[in-house]
Design a protein around this motif. Structure first.
Motif, PDB file in Angstrom:
ATOM      1  N   SER A  68       0.831  -1.208   0.000  1.00  0.00           N
ATOM      2  CA  SER A  68       0.000   0.000   0.000  1.00  0.00           C
ATOM      3  C   SER A  68       0.869   1.264   0.000  1.00  0.00           C
ATOM      4  O   SER A  68       0.444   2.310  -0.496  1.00  0.00           O
ATOM      5  CB  SER A  68      -0.949   0.003   1.195  1.00  0.00           C
ATOM      6  N   LEU A  69       2.094   1.171   0.544  1.00  0.00           N
ATOM      7  CA  LEU A  69       2.997   2.327   0.524  1.00  0.00           C
ATOM      8  C   LEU A  69       3.369   2.694  -0.916  1.00  0.00           C
ATOM      9  O   LEU A  69       3.459   3.876  -1.265  1.00  0.00           O
ATOM     10  CB  LEU A  69       4.278   2.030   1.309  1.00  0.00           C
ATOM     11  N   ALA A  93       0.346   4.279  -2.421  1.00  0.00           N
ATOM     12  CA  ALA A  93       0.177   5.635  -1.890  1.00  0.00           C
ATOM     13  C   ALA A  93       1.153   6.583  -2.592  1.00  0.00           C
ATOM     14  O   ALA A  93       0.775   7.691  -2.990  1.00  0.00           O
ATOM     15  CB  ALA A  93       0.410   5.642  -0.391  1.00  0.00           C
ATOM     16  N   ILE A 101       0.052   7.341  -6.127  1.00  0.00           N
ATOM     17  CA  ILE A 101      -1.023   8.353  -6.143  1.00  0.00           C
ATOM     18  C   ILE A 101      -0.451   9.721  -5.763  1.00  0.00           C
ATOM     19  O   ILE A 101      -0.895  10.745  -6.266  1.00  0.00           O
ATOM     20  CB  ILE A 101      -2.166   7.924  -5.198  1.00  0.00           C
ATOM     21  N   ASP A 102       0.597   9.706  -4.903  1.00  0.00           N
ATOM     22  CA  ASP A 102       1.240  10.955  -4.503  1.00  0.00           C
ATOM     23  C   ASP A 102       2.186  11.486  -5.589  1.00  0.00           C
ATOM     24  O   ASP A 102       3.114  12.250  -5.288  1.00  0.00           O
ATOM     25  CB  ASP A 102       2.026  10.752  -3.196  1.00  0.00           C
ATOM     26  N   ALA A 103       1.963  11.083  -6.808  1.00  0.00           N
ATOM     27  CA  ALA A 103       2.675  11.615  -7.981  1.00  0.00           C
ATOM     28  C   ALA A 103       4.171  11.317  -7.983  1.00  0.00           C
ATOM     29  O   ALA A 103       4.959  12.052  -8.574  1.00  0.00           O
ATOM     30  CB  ALA A 103       2.440  13.123  -8.113  1.00  0.00           C
ATOM     31  N   CYS A 104       4.563  10.247  -7.317  1.00  0.00           N
ATOM     32  CA  CYS A 104       5.979   9.880  -7.284  1.00  0.00           C
ATOM     33  C   CYS A 104       6.297   9.040  -8.531  1.00  0.00           C
ATOM     34  O   CYS A 104       5.505   8.184  -8.918  1.00  0.00           O
ATOM     35  CB  CYS A 104       6.218   9.063  -6.013  1.00  0.00           C
ATOM     36  N   LYS A 148      12.827   7.013  -2.780  1.00  0.00           N
ATOM     37  CA  LYS A 148      12.377   7.821  -1.633  1.00  0.00           C
ATOM     38  C   LYS A 148      11.564   7.030  -0.615  1.00  0.00           C
ATOM     39  O   LYS A 148      11.455   7.436   0.533  1.00  0.00           O
ATOM     40  CB  LYS A 148      11.522   8.998  -2.133  1.00  0.00           C
ATOM     41  N   LEU A 198      13.145   2.406   3.734  1.00  0.00           N
ATOM     42  CA  LEU A 198      12.516   1.385   4.585  1.00  0.00           C
ATOM     43  C   LEU A 198      13.315   0.088   4.572  1.00  0.00           C
ATOM     44  O   LEU A 198      13.208  -0.728   5.480  1.00  0.00           O
ATOM     45  CB  LEU A 198      11.088   1.097   4.100  1.00  0.00           C
ATOM     46  N   MET A 247      -6.267   9.075  -2.213  1.00  0.00           N
ATOM     47  CA  MET A 247      -6.821   7.839  -1.652  1.00  0.00           C
ATOM     48  C   MET A 247      -6.375   7.661  -0.205  1.00  0.00           C
ATOM     49  O   MET A 247      -5.238   7.947   0.139  1.00  0.00           O
ATOM     50  CB  MET A 247      -6.339   6.662  -2.507  1.00  0.00           C
ATOM     51  N   PHE A 267      -5.955   4.719   2.575  1.00  0.00           N
ATOM     52  CA  PHE A 267      -5.870   3.261   2.561  1.00  0.00           C
ATOM     53  C   PHE A 267      -6.305   2.659   3.898  1.00  0.00           C
ATOM     54  O   PHE A 267      -6.243   3.307   4.938  1.00  0.00           O
ATOM     55  CB  PHE A 267      -4.434   2.829   2.266  1.00  0.00           C
ATOM     56  N   ASP A 278      -4.777   0.450   5.694  1.00  0.00           N
ATOM     57  CA  ASP A 278      -3.707   0.406   6.695  1.00  0.00           C
ATOM     58  C   ASP A 278      -2.992   1.762   6.797  1.00  0.00           C
ATOM     59  O   ASP A 278      -1.855   1.828   7.237  1.00  0.00           O
ATOM     60  CB  ASP A 278      -2.708  -0.710   6.367  1.00  0.00           C
ATOM     61  N   ALA A 289      -1.133   3.500   5.217  1.00  0.00           N
ATOM     62  CA  ALA A 289      -0.011   3.645   4.266  1.00  0.00           C
ATOM     63  C   ALA A 289       0.745   4.949   4.455  1.00  0.00           C
ATOM     64  O   ALA A 289       1.082   5.632   3.493  1.00  0.00           O
ATOM     65  CB  ALA A 289      -0.513   3.508   2.825  1.00  0.00           C
ATOM     66  N   LEU A 290       1.019   5.299   5.704  1.00  0.00           N
ATOM     67  CA  LEU A 290       1.865   6.470   5.969  1.00  0.00           C
ATOM     68  C   LEU A 290       3.317   6.043   5.781  1.00  0.00           C
ATOM     69  O   LEU A 290       3.679   4.918   6.109  1.00  0.00           O
ATOM     70  CB  LEU A 290       1.649   6.965   7.396  1.00  0.00           C
ATOM     71  N   TYR A 291       4.140   6.961   5.276  1.00  0.00           N
ATOM     72  CA  TYR A 291       5.553   6.629   5.074  1.00  0.00           C
ATOM     73  C   TYR A 291       6.233   6.644   6.446  1.00  0.00           C
ATOM     74  O   TYR A 291       6.371   7.718   7.056  1.00  0.00           O
ATOM     75  CB  TYR A 291       6.201   7.627   4.124  1.00  0.00           C
ATOM     76  N   PRO A 292       6.661   5.474   6.949  1.00  0.00           N
ATOM     77  CA  PRO A 292       7.106   5.400   8.354  1.00  0.00           C
ATOM     78  C   PRO A 292       8.373   6.192   8.629  1.00  0.00           C
ATOM     79  O   PRO A 292       8.606   6.597   9.760  1.00  0.00           O
ATOM     80  CB  PRO A 292       7.374   3.904   8.574  1.00  0.00           C
ATOM     81  N   HIS A 293       9.206   6.417   7.596  1.00  0.00           N
ATOM     82  CA  HIS A 293      10.485   7.080   7.811  1.00  0.00           C
ATOM     83  C   HIS A 293      10.367   8.596   7.716  1.00  0.00           C
ATOM     84  O   HIS A 293      11.348   9.308   7.893  1.00  0.00           O
ATOM     85  CB  HIS A 293      11.517   6.557   6.808  1.00  0.00           C
ATOM     86  N   MET A 294       9.167   9.090   7.401  1.00  0.00           N
ATOM     87  CA  MET A 294       8.994  10.533   7.267  1.00  0.00           C
ATOM     88  C   MET A 294       8.189  11.071   8.449  1.00  0.00           C
ATOM     89  O   MET A 294       7.365  10.359   9.022  1.00  0.00           O
ATOM     90  CB  MET A 294       8.216  10.851   5.984  1.00  0.00           C
ATOM     91  N   ASN A 321       5.047  13.573   5.451  1.00  0.00           N
ATOM     92  CA  ASN A 321       3.993  12.735   4.902  1.00  0.00           C
ATOM     93  C   ASN A 321       2.942  13.576   4.192  1.00  0.00           C
ATOM     94  O   ASN A 321       2.493  13.241   3.101  1.00  0.00           O
ATOM     95  CB  ASN A 321       3.317  11.936   6.023  1.00  0.00           C
ATOM     96  N   PHE A 324       4.453  15.311   0.932  1.00  0.00           N
ATOM     97  CA  PHE A 324       5.130  14.467  -0.059  1.00  0.00           C
ATOM     98  C   PHE A 324       4.518  14.592  -1.459  1.00  0.00           C
ATOM     99  O   PHE A 324       5.227  14.810  -2.443  1.00  0.00           O
ATOM    100  CB  PHE A 324       5.102  13.010   0.418  1.00  0.00           C
ATOM    101  N   GLY A 325       3.199  14.488  -1.515  1.00  0.00           N
ATOM    102  CA  GLY A 325       2.518  14.546  -2.816  1.00  0.00           C
ATOM    103  C   GLY A 325       2.715  15.886  -3.505  1.00  0.00           C
ATOM    104  O   GLY A 325       2.987  15.948  -4.701  1.00  0.00           O
ATOM    105  N   ASN A 339       6.166  16.291  -4.899  1.00  0.00           N
ATOM    106  CA  ASN A 339       6.319  15.552  -6.155  1.00  0.00           C
ATOM    107  C   ASN A 339       5.672  16.290  -7.317  1.00  0.00           C
ATOM    108  O   ASN A 339       6.101  16.151  -8.460  1.00  0.00           O
ATOM    109  CB  ASN A 339       5.710  14.162  -6.036  1.00  0.00           C
ATOM    110  N   ARG A 373      -3.300  13.787   4.274  1.00  0.00           N
ATOM    111  CA  ARG A 373      -2.511  13.606   3.055  1.00  0.00           C
ATOM    112  C   ARG A 373      -3.403  13.708   1.821  1.00  0.00           C
ATOM    113  O   ARG A 373      -2.968  14.150   0.763  1.00  0.00           O
ATOM    114  CB  ARG A 373      -1.816  12.245   3.120  1.00  0.00           C
TER     115      ARG A 373
END
Lengths: 277, 368
Positions: free
Chosen positions: A168-169, A172, A175-178, A186, A191, B84, B86, B88, B90-95, B100, B103-104, B107, B151
């Motif tokens: 899901s990451l 995500a 969708i976050d335009a990456c 990134k 991770l 979207m 999610f 779970d 789906a947060l970026y754990p390292h940020m 978080n 981020f979008g 980008n 987000r």
């Protein structure tokens, strides 16, 4: 009763581990002792477990008689390059196999994996012919590095690790335009750091200790790695035990230091892929 | 904001044995601008696949998906102007939370000042102001859920997509977040597509609900319409808790016969069921439309039958009474003052004006 049998079991286990540790440590200890005393003392009929007349003379002789500094630098350079290439390519390939859908991915992965079944000895001569005769690369850094710039074992290790990261990451981030490489760079790589650390350490140690391929592919003294140089020194100076032990210590010490300082990553490496999450 | 349209969208997967599995079988629907639409159905019904196709995370096998005025079939998720949330998070754990949220926008190469303003806005809407420098692991489940919402909000998307966002929260927090989501929808005036398997969530949040089963849309309607006039037995049984009772019945002239009892039908019902004369039908009646004869204020006592109570569950505000009619167990949701206990034989009143009738062969509602 249960507690008692458990205690007995633990005592037996501890005793076995102590014996095993002694058996493992004694040669290393003997090597270090031999490297700081006179050759005659090491070769004597009843050698002492403590160094007699402590001296660094064997180290001086080893460095004086050989191109040890050059060999150490070679080893450092080759191991570093191999670590970088393996970490980069294996993580890319592992990510692709674990998370990206592309036609034939399973088939390609299994073909790659099946190559691990072929013993290295079988491919050694064709590889030698390929590197020396076809590509004309003999006795060079490229010749030493190229065959193991990426290994299937490392791809497998990374695939297992990447599989445990939540998909899901990736969605995500998409969708976050990456961009696709951005997702890898990134989101996934940060991770995967613990897995990458394990991979880097394992690769560095394996490359540092690698003997046969560098031995086969190098001719000149200045292209030798520390392990190959040491072997040639042992052949040439078979009676100078002190200098041989000093050379062996010089070859082994960096790895011992690396192991003790990064012990937890080694343990982590053993369990990668065993437990998901 | 924008509308979303499915034009005969199909999605098929090949399973491990190369068998083709149809996840979504030719869906057609329109989600209007600023509408909150909930997709609901049991596991594997195709609701999440539908959502992922809107997001562009799955490519449909055939058909067109329209967002706004554009057909987005071949557009990358980032170009669909959607956000979207999610299951779970789906947060970026390292940020950090700030990273978080931004981020979008980073980008998308938005200016720094704009990003900062958007992050602050979202943080204040969701009460995250003093958590921006923390990492997701330092937050509780509810707070993480808010970050996931944030987000999505910072992007100002045309359409918000929610994939079972409350399913990982405990019951109390889920109710709280449900209310907050409803408020957020009003505040943002956004088009929201929300997927859940929880029919209570669907009923409370959705302006319209899409009920799916085995890849096929069963009914698209408002919550009240779905509840009152389910199109078939699946919808009738899925929406409502406890579920609608289905009782085997037989039409005989202007009456229906149920396990020995005989009820006179209303004129409308008798007319509507004329073609079923002498045939079996299924009577569907909600538990709250069955009363104990001692507590049925304002209900016609015309349709009564005796039944032997098996179990009574006391819920405080109401009691659930279980009894058998023929081979089926029937549930009645009765007033707590109704006298009911196990093994009691009791007279129950059926409010047939609220009942629905289904064809046993097609399982469709019989209309008139």
């Amino acid at each position: 009763m249960k507690t008692r049998s458990k205690t007995i079991f633990l005592l037996i286990a501890a005793a076995c581990l102590i014996v095993w540790s002694i058996v493992t440590i004694i040669p290393l200890y003997w090597m270090l002792v031999g490297s700081v005393q006179d050759s005659a003392a090491t070769a004597s009929f009843r050698p002492s477990m403590l160094p007699e007349a402590f001296s660094f003379a064997p180290y001086e002789r080893f460095f004086a008689k050989t191109a040890a500094w050059r060999w150490l630098l070679n080893s450092l350079f080759i191991s570093s390059v191999l670590t970088i290439t393996n970490v980069f390519f294996a993580s890319l390939a592992g990510y692709a196999f674990a998370k990206l859908k592309f036609p034939g991915s399973n088939a390609i992965f299994w073909v790659l994996l099946s190559t691990m079944m072929i013993p290295a000895q079988v491919t050694l001569i064709p590889l030698y012919i390929l590197i020396v005769n076809v590509f004309n690369l003999g006795d060079s850094y490229t010749a030493i590095i190229l065959p193991t710039a990426i290994t299937v074992g490392n791809i497998f290790l990374m695939k297992q690790y990447m599989s445990s990261l939540p998909t899901s990451l990736i969605h995500a981030a998409r969708i976050d335009a990456c961009s696709e490489f951005g997702i890898f760079w990134k989101v996934i790589l940060p991770l995967a750091k613990p897995g990458l650390a394990v991979l880097a350490i394992f690769t560095f140690v394996a490359s540092w200790n690698e003997f046969f391929w560098p031995f086969l592919i190098t001719n000149s003294t200045e292209m030798r790695t520390i392990q190959v140089g040491l072997a040639s020194f042992v052949f040439a100076e078979s009676t100078d035990f002190g200098a041989i032990m000093a050379g062996a210590s010089v070859g082994a010490l960096p790895m011992l230091i690396l192991f003790f300082s990064l012990q937890r990553y080694f343990l982590q490496g053993i369990t990668i892929g065993a437990v998901k999450g | 904001m924008a509308r979303v349209e499915f034009r005969n969208v199909r999605k098929q997967f090949d399973d491990q044995n190369k068998q083709t599995f149809t996840a979504v079988a030719g869906s057609d629907f329109v989600i209007n601008d600023k509408e909150f639409v909930v997709f609901v159905g049991p596991s594997g019904c195709g609701k999440t696949t539908s959502l992922r196709m809107i997001a562009g995370l799955e490519q449909q096998t055939s058909g067109d998906i329209v967002i706004g005025e554009r057909i987005v079939n071949n557009l990358h998720p980032k170009d669909r102007d959607i956000a979207m949330v999610f299951q779970d998070y789906a947060l970026y754990p390292h940020m950090t939370i700030r990273e978080n949220l931004s981020f979008g926008l980073k980008n998308l190469k938005k200016p720094k000042a704009y990003i900062e303003q958007k992050v602050q806005e979202a943080a204040s809407i969701l009460g995250l102001d003093d958590m921006l420098e923390r990492k997701p692991r330092e937050l509780s489940g509810g707070q993480r859920q808010r970050v996931a919402l944030g987000r999505a909000i910072v992007r100002d998307p045309q359409v918000f997509l929610f994939d079972e966002p409350l399913s990982n929260l405990d019951a109390k927090l889920r109710i709280q977040m449900r209310v907050e989501l409803g408020e957020l929808h009003k505040r943002l005036g956004a088009t929201i597509v929300y997927v859940t398997h929880d029919q209570v969530e669907a009923m409370t949040l959705g302006e319209r609900i899409v009920v799916m089963n085995k890849g096929v849309i069963q009914q698209v309607a408002s919550p009240t319409e779905l509840y009152a006039n389910p199109r078939n037995m699946f919808v009738a049984g899925f929406i409502g808790s406890p579920a609608m009772n289905f009782i085997d019945a037989r039409v005989e002239e202007e009456r229906i016969r149920i396990d020995g009892a005989e009820f006179v039908l209303s004129q409308d019902a008798a007319e509507g069921l004329k073609s079923y004369n002498g045939r079996e039908i299924i009577l569907g009646i909600r538990p709250e439309h069955i009363y104990g004869e001692d507590f049925a204020p304002g209900v016609s006592t015309e349709h009564q039958m005796q039944a032997h109570i098996k179990v009574v569950e006391h819920l405080g505000s109401e009691n659930l009474v279980y009894f058998r009619i023929g081979s089926r167990t029937v549930t009645a949701k009765v007033h707590p003052e109704t006298k009911a206990y196990s093994n009691l034989s009791k007279q129950f009143i059926f409010d047939l004006n609220k009942a629905r009738y289904f064809d046993p062969a097609t399982e469709e509602r019989i209309d008139w």
